[in-house]
Design an enzyme around this catalytic site. Structure first.
Site, PDB file in Angstrom:
ATOM      1  N   ASP A 127       0.826  -1.196   0.000  1.00 12.19           N
ATOM      2  CA  ASP A 127       0.000   0.000   0.000  1.00 12.19           C
ATOM      3  C   ASP A 127       0.866   1.254   0.000  1.00 12.19           C
ATOM      4  OD1 ASP A 127       1.040  -0.012   2.508  1.00 12.19           O
ATOM      5  OD2 ASP A 127      -0.875   0.152   3.570  1.00 12.19           O
ATOM      6  N   HIS A 162      22.646   6.747 -22.326  1.00 13.11           N
ATOM      7  CA  HIS A 162      21.679   6.918 -21.234  1.00 13.11           C
ATOM      8  C   HIS A 162      22.190   6.251 -19.950  1.00 13.11           C
ATOM      9  CE1 HIS A 162      17.923   7.976 -23.847  1.00 13.11           C
ATOM     10  NE2 HIS A 162      18.809   8.933 -23.804  1.00 13.11           N
ATOM     11  N   ASP A 190      23.605  15.181 -17.601  1.00 15.84           N
ATOM     12  CA  ASP A 190      22.389  15.400 -18.396  1.00 15.84           C
ATOM     13  C   ASP A 190      21.231  15.290 -17.418  1.00 15.84           C
ATOM     14  OD1 ASP A 190      20.151  15.256 -20.036  1.00 15.84           O
ATOM     15  OD2 ASP A 190      21.048  13.859 -21.472  1.00 15.84           O
ATOM     16  N   ASP A 249      15.646  20.036 -19.916  1.00 14.67           N
ATOM     17  CA  ASP A 249      16.515  18.924 -20.325  1.00 14.67           C
ATOM     18  C   ASP A 249      17.840  19.548 -20.739  1.00 14.67           C
ATOM     19  OD1 ASP A 249      17.673  16.664 -21.330  1.00 14.67           O
ATOM     20  OD2 ASP A 249      16.154  16.257 -22.855  1.00 14.67           O
ATOM     21  N   GLU A 262      23.632  20.296 -24.380  1.00 10.27           N
ATOM     22  CA  GLU A 262      22.194  20.321 -24.692  1.00 10.27           C
ATOM     23  C   GLU A 262      21.528  21.560 -24.130  1.00 10.27           C
ATOM     24  OE1 GLU A 262      19.922  17.171 -22.821  1.00 10.27           O
ATOM     25  OE2 GLU A 262      18.361  17.351 -24.346  1.00 10.27           O
ATOM     26  N   HIS A 267      14.893  16.743 -29.664  1.00 14.05           N
ATOM     27  CA  HIS A 267      13.489  16.326 -29.654  1.00 14.05           C
ATOM     28  C   HIS A 267      12.628  17.467 -29.171  1.00 14.05           C
ATOM     29  CE1 HIS A 267      14.227  15.987 -25.299  1.00 14.05           C
ATOM     30  NE2 HIS A 267      15.357  15.398 -25.642  1.00 14.05           N
ATOM     31  N   HIS A 273      10.497  14.104 -23.587  1.00 11.42           N
ATOM     32  CA  HIS A 273      10.375  13.775 -25.007  1.00 11.42           C
ATOM     33  C   HIS A 273       8.919  14.033 -25.341  1.00 11.42           C
ATOM     34  CE1 HIS A 273      13.980  10.826 -24.450  1.00 11.42           C
ATOM     35  NE2 HIS A 273      14.369  12.068 -24.591  1.00 11.42           N
ATOM     36  N   TYR A 281      31.056  10.870 -29.146  1.00 16.48           N
ATOM     37  CA  TYR A 281      31.317   9.800 -28.172  1.00 16.48           C
ATOM     38  C   TYR A 281      32.302   8.790 -28.743  1.00 16.48           C
ATOM     39  CZ  TYR A 281      26.757  11.721 -26.971  1.00 16.48           C
ATOM     40  OH  TYR A 281      25.719  12.583 -26.713  1.00 16.48           O
ATOM     41  N   ARG A 284      28.457  15.796 -24.580  1.00 13.56           N
ATOM     42  CA  ARG A 284      27.164  16.240 -25.102  1.00 13.56           C
ATOM     43  C   ARG A 284      26.907  17.622 -24.528  1.00 13.56           C
ATOM     44  NH1 ARG A 284      24.539  11.979 -24.184  1.00 13.56           N
ATOM     45  NH2 ARG A 284      23.502  12.366 -22.198  1.00 13.56           N
ATOM     46  N   HIS A 315      23.448   9.489 -32.309  1.00 11.60           N
ATOM     47  CA  HIS A 315      22.033   9.694 -31.938  1.00 11.60           C
ATOM     48  C   HIS A 315      21.458  10.913 -32.648  1.00 11.60           C
ATOM     49  CE1 HIS A 315      23.084  13.100 -29.359  1.00 11.60           C
ATOM     50  NE2 HIS A 315      23.995  12.364 -28.770  1.00 11.60           N
TER      51      HIS A 315
HETATM   52 MN    MN Z   1      17.284  15.515 -24.364  1.00 12.43          MN
END
Ligand code: MN
Length: 465
Positions: free
Chosen positions: A52, A239, A258, A269, A435, A352, A359, A398, A433, A348
């Protein structure tokens, strides 16, 4: 108006939700739908399997978009003709107040969320009858129709998903301000990590904890996704979420972070990669500067009318130029690109759409297929950019074992590589990376996260302070 389950000081999403409902209804009108009702179920209370113990509640994004409601176990009916919104709440048991405080009342829900009607879930069918609902429009993925009884026979899932998705693709001013707030909280947390990170001190997990602490204490209660805190070679795992290793001893090694939180369900992000000792050096710096040039090229090129896949191709070309200059690859630029050599290092997609989900919905409009080329096939969006679209721009370079083992064993590929240089980089450099989250404007981009240090000198300055 008394309830302990909602913080009354929390800002109200009501005006935005009203605007969102109007936007969705307009999309439906354009699709020829002017009658019937929309029906959505909110996120349910969830428990760990066979216990619970409740899982922290976070509203389903479409439901939040149309209502702003943050209580669990609610349902929504919108009458298309009148645009009236009806929120249905659970019938709370007598002892609910004992454990959870006073439950929200119908009056509270109406006032708090600016909806025209509120009733208990048991009365949904009665409401659908009184609205003479000819059709019940539901999302394609909706499975839970138990509460609408015989109206199950009137469901239509052909139009609502597209209408909501297209509405969510274009962010309003109010939504952008919430995203800016998520970006601010997350960006500040990234800076805290740059200042705290030291060679051989702490583990990835401890720095993850610092990130989450900084977000949480500044109202970013939820992470938009599990933070990636990757030291050294761990940065080559796209990831990587184990976050269990000690921070590298070598001050030249990179830390890739990230991570981003949610604010009022809107995501940030952000990725930053920095040298653990505060100063970029050697092959690590070379790799970093290639990625920075990829990102800067794309940020300068984004504007309405541009195809997202062309932005990926631009990043890929700049990667090829940088890799050539660094001596990692060899040959004619166009031949290298035609043979997908840069994708060995940039495997990659460029980024996005982002919004209520990290995403976000709408990457692939109906009928638009995925591309098949290496790198491009992982692109999470194929769209022509329009003002109000929010996207991440996250190129990377990478040195991935799984990719390079295969490449180095294939003479068709090694003819384009300086094998010794590739091996040298791979030994120490994991990945880089960078971002940012940007909103497409009439002329370019509004970069919500561009203020978080990323130029070499800016990162070194923050880390030396
Ligand atoms: Mn991203």
């Amino acid at each position: 108006m008394t309830t302990a389950s909602v913080n009354p000081s929390r800002r109200s999403y009501a005006p935005l939700a009203r605007e969102n409902r109007q936007k969705v209804l307009k999309h439906l009108e354009q699709a020829g739908i002017t009658s019937g009702v929309l029906y959505l179920t909110g996120m349910k209370t969830e428990e760990r399997k066979w216990t619970d113990c409740e899982v922290p509640f976070r509203q389903e994004s479409n439901f939040f978009y149309l209502t702003g409601v943050t209580e669990p176990d609610c349902h929504l009916v919108i009458d298309v003709a009148s645009q009236d919104a009806h929120v249905f709440i659970p019938k709370f048991s007598e002892d609910h107040a004992l454990w959870m405080g006073p439950p929200p009342t119908e009056t509270f829900i109406k006032e708090r969320y600016g909806v025209q009607h509120c009733d208990v879930v048991d009365n949904i069918v009665k409401t659908l009858e009184s609205l003479k609902a000819s059709k019940v429009h539901i999302l394609e993925q909706e499975k839970d129709l138990a509460a609408i009884g015989a109206f199950k026979d009137k469901i239509d899932s052909s139009a609502l998903s597209t209408a909501v998705t297209e509405a969510r693709m274009i962010k309003s001013k109010g939504e952008i301000e919430l995203m800016r707030r998520a970006a601010k909280i997350s960006g500040d947390a990234h800076i805290a990590l740059m200042k705290a990170a030291k060679p051989g001190k702490d583990t990835e997990r401890q720095l993850q904890a610092l990130f989450e602490y900084e977000c949480f204490r500044n109202d970013g209660r939820y992470q938009a996704y599990t933070p990636i805190v990757a030291s050294g070679r761990n940065g080559s795992v796209l990831h990587y979420i184990d976050n269990t290793d000690p921070i590298a001893q070598d001050k030249r090694d990179l830390l890739l972070v990230d991570a981003g939180c949610e604010y009022e369900c809107y995501a940030a992000d952000i990725t930053r990669t920095f040298p653990i000792g505060g100063k970029f050096e050697g092959d690590w710096k070379t790799t970093y500067e290639i990625v920075l040039s990829m990102q800067n090229a794309v940020l300068a090129a984004i504007k309405p009318g541009v195809e997202w896949e062309d932005m990926h191709k631009l990043a890929n070309r700049v990667a090829a130029e940088g890799l050539l200059k660094a001596g990692l690859i060899k040959g004619d630029l166009d031949t290298l690109i035609a043979n997908h050599i840069p994708a060995l290092f940039f495997p990659h997609g460029l980024g996005h759409s982002i919004g209520l989900d990290v995403h976000d919905v709408g990457g692939y409009p109906k009928g638009v297929p995925r591309l098949t080329d290496p790198g491009l096939k992982y692109l999470r969006m194929r769209r022509t950019l329009k003002p109000g679209m929010a996207v991440t721009v996250e190129p990377g370079i990478y040195f991935v074992d799984a990719i390079l083992d295969k490449a180095l064993a294939d003479s068709n590929v090694t003819q384009y590589l300086d094998v010794e240089v590739v091996k040298r980089f791979r030994k120490t450099v994991g990945g880089v990376r960078i971002e940012d989250d940007v909103v497409v404007t009439e002329t370019g981009v509004d970069n919500l996260t561009g203020w978080v240090p990323k130029e070499v000198a800016d990162i070194e300055k923050v880390m030396s302070a």
